[in-house]
Design an enzyme around this catalytic site. Structure first.
Site, PDB file in Angstrom:
ATOM      1  N   ALA A 141      13.646 -24.744 -17.267  1.00 56.56           N
ATOM      2  CA  ALA A 141      12.203 -24.938 -17.331  1.00 56.56           C
ATOM      3  C   ALA A 141      11.873 -25.997 -16.284  1.00 56.56           C
ATOM      4  O   ALA A 141      12.737 -26.800 -15.911  1.00 56.56           O
ATOM      5  CB  ALA A 141      11.818 -25.396 -18.725  1.00 56.56           C
ATOM      6  N   GLU A 149      18.737 -19.496 -20.950  1.00 54.94           N
ATOM      7  CA  GLU A 149      18.018 -18.874 -22.077  1.00 54.94           C
ATOM      8  C   GLU A 149      17.361 -17.548 -21.651  1.00 54.94           C
ATOM      9  O   GLU A 149      17.311 -16.599 -22.432  1.00 54.94           O
ATOM     10  CB  GLU A 149      16.986 -19.867 -22.628  1.00 54.94           C
ATOM     11  CG  GLU A 149      17.678 -21.052 -23.297  1.00 54.94           C
ATOM     12  CD  GLU A 149      16.752 -22.220 -23.579  1.00 54.94           C
ATOM     13  OE1 GLU A 149      16.131 -22.741 -22.636  1.00 54.94           O
ATOM     14  OE2 GLU A 149      16.640 -22.623 -24.748  1.00 54.94           O
ATOM     15  N   GLU A 192      20.104 -29.702 -21.356  1.00 53.73           N
ATOM     16  CA  GLU A 192      18.913 -30.413 -21.836  1.00 53.73           C
ATOM     17  C   GLU A 192      19.209 -31.803 -22.374  1.00 53.73           C
ATOM     18  O   GLU A 192      18.387 -32.710 -22.252  1.00 53.73           O
ATOM     19  CB  GLU A 192      18.195 -29.575 -22.924  1.00 53.73           C
ATOM     20  CG  GLU A 192      17.433 -28.374 -22.385  1.00 53.73           C
ATOM     21  CD  GLU A 192      18.273 -27.117 -22.234  1.00 53.73           C
ATOM     22  OE1 GLU A 192      19.518 -27.206 -22.328  1.00 53.73           O
ATOM     23  OE2 GLU A 192      17.686 -26.050 -22.013  1.00 53.73           O
TER      24      GLU A 192
HETATM   25  N1  CAA Z   1      12.704 -28.059 -12.662  1.00 59.18           N
HETATM   26  C1  CAA Z   1      12.018 -28.449 -11.570  1.00 59.18           C
HETATM   27  N2  CAA Z   1      12.581 -28.592 -10.357  1.00 59.18           N
HETATM   28  C2  CAA Z   1      13.879 -28.322 -10.244  1.00 59.18           C
HETATM   29  C3  CAA Z   1      14.661 -27.914 -11.354  1.00 59.18           C
HETATM   30  C4  CAA Z   1      14.015 -27.777 -12.592  1.00 59.18           C
HETATM   31  N3  CAA Z   1      14.650 -27.361 -13.694  1.00 59.18           N
HETATM   32  N4  CAA Z   1      15.937 -27.742 -10.940  1.00 59.18           N
HETATM   33  C5  CAA Z   1      15.943 -28.030  -9.624  1.00 59.18           C
HETATM   34  N5  CAA Z   1      14.715 -28.391  -9.207  1.00 59.18           N
HETATM   35  C6  CAA Z   1      14.274 -28.783  -7.868  1.00 59.18           C
HETATM   36  C7  CAA Z   1      14.752 -30.194  -7.534  1.00 59.18           C
HETATM   37  O1  CAA Z   1      13.871 -31.149  -8.079  1.00 59.18           O
HETATM   38  C8  CAA Z   1      14.730 -30.154  -6.029  1.00 59.18           C
HETATM   39  O2  CAA Z   1      13.398 -30.305  -5.608  1.00 59.18           O
HETATM   40  P1  CAA Z   1      13.058 -31.200  -4.275  1.00 59.18           P
HETATM   41  O3  CAA Z   1      13.767 -30.474  -3.159  1.00 59.18           O
HETATM   42  O4  CAA Z   1      11.576 -31.123  -4.190  1.00 59.18           O
HETATM   43  O5  CAA Z   1      13.624 -32.542  -4.537  1.00 59.18           O
HETATM   44  C9  CAA Z   1      15.157 -28.716  -5.710  1.00 59.18           C
HETATM   45  O6  CAA Z   1      14.927 -27.968  -6.893  1.00 59.18           O
HETATM   46  C10 CAA Z   1      16.619 -28.625  -5.351  1.00 59.18           C
HETATM   47  O7  CAA Z   1      17.365 -29.252  -6.396  1.00 59.18           O
HETATM   48  P2  CAA Z   1      18.519 -30.311  -6.087  1.00 59.18           P
HETATM   49  O8  CAA Z   1      18.201 -31.093  -4.874  1.00 59.18           O
HETATM   50  O9  CAA Z   1      18.777 -31.063  -7.360  1.00 59.18           O
HETATM   51  O10 CAA Z   1      19.711 -29.290  -5.770  1.00 59.18           O
HETATM   52  P3  CAA Z   1      21.270 -29.491  -6.041  1.00 59.18           P
HETATM   53  O11 CAA Z   1      21.934 -28.335  -5.386  1.00 59.18           O
HETATM   54  O12 CAA Z   1      21.695 -30.867  -5.680  1.00 59.18           O
HETATM   55  O13 CAA Z   1      21.418 -29.350  -7.641  1.00 59.18           O
HETATM   56  C11 CAA Z   1      21.012 -28.341  -9.789  1.00 59.18           C
HETATM   57  C12 CAA Z   1      21.117 -28.129  -8.258  1.00 59.18           C
HETATM   58  C13 CAA Z   1      22.405 -28.667 -10.334  1.00 59.18           C
HETATM   59  C14 CAA Z   1      20.511 -27.028 -10.358  1.00 59.18           C
HETATM   60  C15 CAA Z   1      20.059 -29.494 -10.081  1.00 59.18           C
HETATM   61  O14 CAA Z   1      18.844 -29.277  -9.402  1.00 59.18           O
HETATM   62  C16 CAA Z   1      19.745 -29.658 -11.534  1.00 59.18           C
HETATM   63  O15 CAA Z   1      20.515 -30.235 -12.272  1.00 59.18           O
HETATM   64  N6  CAA Z   1      18.559 -29.136 -11.980  1.00 59.18           N
HETATM   65  C17 CAA Z   1      18.078 -29.330 -13.304  1.00 59.18           C
HETATM   66  C18 CAA Z   1      18.801 -28.439 -14.298  1.00 59.18           C
HETATM   67  C19 CAA Z   1      18.299 -28.688 -15.696  1.00 59.18           C
HETATM   68  O16 CAA Z   1      18.389 -29.776 -16.215  1.00 59.18           O
HETATM   69  N7  CAA Z   1      17.761 -27.638 -16.348  1.00 59.18           N
HETATM   70  C20 CAA Z   1      17.244 -27.732 -17.673  1.00 59.18           C
HETATM   71  C21 CAA Z   1      15.768 -27.992 -17.627  1.00 59.18           C
HETATM   72  S1  CAA Z   1      15.117 -28.354 -19.210  1.00 59.18           S
HETATM   73  C22 CAA Z   1      14.888 -26.880 -19.955  1.00 59.18           C
HETATM   74  O17 CAA Z   1      15.158 -25.828 -19.404  1.00 59.18           O
HETATM   75  C23 CAA Z   1      14.316 -26.970 -21.330  1.00 59.18           C
HETATM   76  C24 CAA Z   1      14.183 -25.686 -22.052  1.00 59.18           C
HETATM   77  O18 CAA Z   1      15.134 -25.137 -22.555  1.00 59.18           O
HETATM   78  C25 CAA Z   1      12.870 -25.117 -22.241  1.00 59.18           C
END
Ligand code: CAA
Length: 260
Positions: free
Chosen positions: A66, A114, A134
């Site tokens: 998300a 999910e 999460e």
């Molecule tokens: N939401 C919003 N933006 C996201 C995102 C997310 N879930 N995942 C990645 N991005 C964005 C980053 O902020 C970044 O944006 P900018 O270039 O503007 O800074 C861009 O995508 C690239 O990401 P990274 O620079 O972090 O790329 P990376 O290759 O170093 O890492 C990754 C990739 C491991 C996927 C890392 O981005 C990450 O950990 N993302 C978050 C994953 C996460 O925590 N997901 C769970 C979300 S909560 C949820 O989903 C709740 C639910 O069940 C409803």
């Protein structure tokens, strides 16, 4: 590629839905969820669509969750509504009378994992990673992960993934039954399309009934589930596909199904 959140192509009875927010790793925000929901509502009654493939744009992410930027300042009430919207969308996918294949082309994290869980079958590319991270954000899965993951891979493995927030690679996802198969990234979409074509070559009515029997039956105790299966089995005998399928077997020729 356009700047639409969702790209939809329909060809040979296969709808390919591509999540298209590559700059945000295809993260799911409210508008994208609503677009996904609309797409699945329309697929349910679109005769040009028999199987749906869901994938992500780019080579890095299926869906990285998300949208964290959009969620960060939500009130509790809004967060609850957001989770409910996610649940509703996954339900539309799960309840779609047509099979849905997730072609997981990279990170499938949080809401992305999910989304893959809401699909019927998951094919992963070799570079795919799955996880429910999460807890790293101080929250829990909110689009059904605590429920569907445990139902698919078992309570102990779901506990481990969700409580540690660890990511697993595609081989491990395959080993624990989260991915149905793993293929090189360049073969991912073709593999999904080939599987879709095999399904399309069967009687669409029987395929829909089978999906319904498995999905709804899992929510029932075994006796009721078997009863439900018997009802749907009986219903198949109202179709021309049953007559054609059995006659073709007896005539030793391929069946020509019409989905009727
Ligand atoms: N939401 C919003 N933006 C996201 C995102 C997310 N879930 N995942 C990645 N991005 C964005 C980053 O902020 C970044 O944006 P900018 O270039 O503007 O800074 C861009 O995508 C690239 O990401 P990274 O620079 O972090 O790329 P990376 O290759 O170093 O890492 C990754 C990739 C491991 C996927 C890392 O981005 C990450 O950990 N993302 C978050 C994953 C996460 O925590 N997901 C769970 C979300 S909560 C949820 O989903 C709740 C639910 O069940 C409803």
């Amino acid at each position: 590629m356009t700047d639409k959140n969702l790209l939809i192509e329909i060809e040979d009875k296969i709808a390919i839905v591509t999540l298209n927010r590559p700059k945000a790793m295809n993260a799911l925000n409210e508008i994208t969820l609503l677009e996904l929901q609309d797409a699945f509502i329309s697929f349910a009654t679109n005769n040009e669509v028999e199987v749906i493939i869901v994938t992500g744009n780019g080579e890095k992410a299926f869906v990285a969750g998300a949208d964290i930027a959009a969620m960060q300042s939500l009130t509790a009430l809004k967060a609850r509504q957001f989770a409910k919207l996610g649940h509703q969308v996954m339900r539309h996918i799960e309840a779609c009378p047509k099979p849905v294949i997730a072609a997981v082309n990279g990170f499938a994290l949080g809401g992305g994992c999910e989304l893959a869980l809401g699909c019927d079958i998951r094919i992963a590319s070799e570079n795919a990673c799955f996880g429910q991270p999460e807890v790293n954000l101080g929250v829990i899965p909110g689009f059904g992960g605590t429920q569907r993951l445990a139902r698919l891979i078992g309570k102990g493995r779901a506990m481990e993934l969700i409580l540690t927030g660890n990511m697993i690679d595609s081989d491990e996802a395959y080993r624990i039954g989260l991915a149905n198969k793993v293929v090189p990234l360049e073969q991912l979409l073709d593999t999904a399309k080939k599987m879709a074509s095999v399904i399309i070559s069967k009687g669409a009515y029987a395929v829909g009934m089978a999906k319904e029997a498995i999905r709804n039956g899992l929510e029932l105790d075994l006796d009721r589930a078997n009863q439900y299966e018997a009802e749907l089995f009986g219903l198949c005998f109202t179709t021309s596909d049953q007559k054609e399928g059995m006659q073709a077997f007896l005539d030793k020729r391929p069946a020509k199904f019409t989905g009727k």
